[in-house]
Enzyme design. Structure first.
Site, short mmCIF file in Angstrom:
data_model
loop_
_atom_site.label_atom_id
_atom_site.label_comp_id
_atom_site.label_asym_id
_atom_site.label_seq_id
_atom_site.Cartn_x
_atom_site.Cartn_y
_atom_site.Cartn_z
N GLN A 63 0.82 -1.22 0.00
CA GLN A 63 0.00 0.00 0.00
C GLN A 63 0.85 1.27 0.00
O GLN A 63 0.32 2.37 -0.16
CB GLN A 63 -0.93 0.00 1.21
CG GLN A 63 -0.21 0.17 2.55
CD GLN A 63 -1.15 -0.01 3.73
OE1 GLN A 63 -1.53 -1.13 4.07
NE2 GLN A 63 -1.51 1.09 4.36
N CYS A 69 -5.10 0.19 3.83
CA CYS A 69 -4.98 -1.21 4.23
C CYS A 69 -6.30 -1.96 4.16
O CYS A 69 -6.35 -3.12 3.76
CB CYS A 69 -4.40 -1.30 5.65
SG CYS A 69 -5.41 -0.46 6.90
N HIS A 363 -5.44 -0.91 11.75
CA HIS A 363 -4.90 -1.53 10.54
C HIS A 363 -5.72 -2.78 10.20
O HIS A 363 -6.18 -3.49 11.10
CB HIS A 363 -3.45 -1.92 10.79
CG HIS A 363 -2.69 -2.35 9.57
ND1 HIS A 363 -2.63 -1.61 8.41
CD2 HIS A 363 -1.95 -3.47 9.32
CE1 HIS A 363 -1.87 -2.21 7.52
NE2 HIS A 363 -1.46 -3.36 8.04
N ASN A 384 0.15 -9.16 5.32
CA ASN A 384 0.13 -7.71 5.44
C ASN A 384 0.12 -7.08 4.05
O ASN A 384 0.15 -7.79 3.04
CB ASN A 384 1.34 -7.24 6.26
CG ASN A 384 1.09 -5.92 6.96
OD1 ASN A 384 0.20 -5.15 6.60
ND2 ASN A 384 1.89 -5.62 7.97
#
Length: 442
Positions: A63, A69, A363, A384
């Site tokens: 990102q 996110c 997040h 992630n």
């Protein structure tokens, strides 16, 4: 009010000076910093990235310098499905495309909230809340669902990243300047008693400016395109004259209404097995309402495990900065032993952290695996969206105890809920204040 006296400070300084342990630790902390001095390297040995349930997901996305996110995580769950269904390699859906429409819709959502609160003083908490951050990059699961349902999705090749989607600071700065300026006009029109038609015409002109600003900053979203790719078996494919909506239906093929948001908020004001929503939280006017079912942590994890064991990854929201190491990608309660370092107890309960502003969802990532030993989860595999240079090629490991303390939301299919849980979710929700921690944007 009781003030600090010089005598009090002198007593504290003398007590610190006489403690040899404090002086020795101070040399390390001053030179190396708090986190480096407190890091517990044994944590890595206790969180080896091997899992009994481990889904194939391909490479991680990045990102970059943006707060997207939540949409990266949602698009990644779709990508996992597409990689397997169509034998794709290194494929991504366009995050810039969803970014454009989210910004566009958030502007309109802001304008409508400005009008809804125009009879309130500028000093009211709701108006102040609106003006503090008219819009931002973050969001919630139901908000990205609203974007998908209205605008569909496109491959990244059709609308690639732009400078402003990868680094969104300037975009947000100037878009919020514009929205606050427009708020002045809208509130003035209401105060002057102007007709609804005139106010809506003014808002439409404002939205034209927003569209122009976004199109120049991010590019114009495609309305029709061709999808061309070669699969892992080297077979060539060309699908022509697709729209973003038809592409979503054909290649993603997910009924988004089959999914529900589950939270764990153990605070006194949110009893378990009840549904909740948050006032003034959303992006698409007329879109999907943000709604959660609050459950205990044991139920929360069982639902996530059920979906993983069924072969599907899980969107989840957490407080990623708490007790986590970015480089090694370990999220564990003993990652840093700050209590021992300072000989001070920093510990709070999950409910206390939520109630007193110490923690909230910051997040969103994707659960792609879990390690189950003797019927109990011990650690979790996390995809992630920070690129491959952190963690294990971009994947993190969360200890089970860390999940208990710092994970707040998952998204699972309705089929995994009991009839009682589903009925509780579908019941009329309790409305939380706009600033409630469960309204935090990942």
């Amino acid at each position: 009010m009781s003030q600090i006296t010089n005598e009090m400070t002198a007593k504290f300084a003398e007590a610190f000076k006489e403690n040899n342990k404090h002086n020795a630790l101070a040399r390390s902390v001053i030179k190396n910093g708090i986190s480096a001095s407190a890091e517990n390297f044994e944590t890595q040995a206790n969180n080896v990235p091997v899992f009994s349930v481990d889904l194939a997901t391909g490479k991680v996305a990045n990102q970059k310098q943006s707060g997207r996110c939540w949409m990266f995580a949602a698009l990644n769950t779709f990508r996992h499905k597409m990689l397997n269904s169509f034998k794709l390699k290194d494929f991504e859906l366009s995050q810039n495309y969803t970014f454009f429409w989210d910004k566009y819709e958030k502007a309109n959502y802001f304008y409508e909230n400005v009008l809804a609160t125009a009879d309130q003083e500028l000093t009211s908490r709701k108006v102040a809340f609106l003006m503090q951050t008219p819009q931002q990059d973050g969001g919630q699961w139901d908000m990205i669902v609203s974007i998908f349902q209205k605008y569909g999705v496109v491959p990244k090749s059709v609308m690639p990243e732009s400078s402003n989607s990868s680094n969104s600071r300037d975009l947000n700065n100037y878009l919020n300047k514009l929205l606050r300026k427009d708020a002045v006009t809208l509130r003035s029109l209401v105060a002057e008693g102007k007709a609804d038609e005139e106010i809506q015409k003014a808002k439409e002109d404002m939205l034209q400016n927003v569209f122009n600003f976004l199109a120049m900053s991010l590019g114009t979203p495609p309305t029709e395109f061709d999808f061309e790719y070669r699969d892992e078996d080297k077979n060539y494919h060309l699908d022509q004259h697709l729209t973003p909506q038809s592409f979503f239906e054909k290649y993603v093929g997910v009924n988004l209404d089959d999914y529900v948001s589950i939270i764990n908020a153990p605070t006194a004001d949110k009893p378990y097995n009840k549904s909740y929503t948050v006032e003034m939280l959303g992006n698409v006017v007329g879109g999907k309402d943000v709604k959660y079912l609050n459950v205990d942590m044991s139920t929360f994890k069982k639902l996530a495990i059920a979906q993983l064991e069924a072969g599907e990854s899980v969107w989840f929201g957490c407080d990623v900065g708490q007790s986590s190491t970015r480089e090694s990608g370990i999220m564990a309660l003993d990652a840093f032993d700050v209590n021992d370092l300072f000989d001070i107890n920093f510990t709070m309960t999950k409910a206390e952290r939520l109630d007193f502003g110490e923690s909230l969802m910051t997040h969103a990532m994707v659960l792609t695996g879990v390690d189950i030993v003797d019927g109990q989860s011990t650690k979790w595999k996390v995809e992630n969206s920070w690129g491959e240079k952190v963690g294990d090629n971009g994947f993190f490991v969360a200890s089970d105890e860390w999940m208990d303390e710092y994970t707040y939301q998952i998204v699972v299919r309705k089929e995994f809920l009991t009839p009682e849980q589903l009925a509780a979710f579908e019941a009329e929700p309790t409305v939380l204040a706009p600033w409630d921690p469960m309204g935090a944007l990942a």
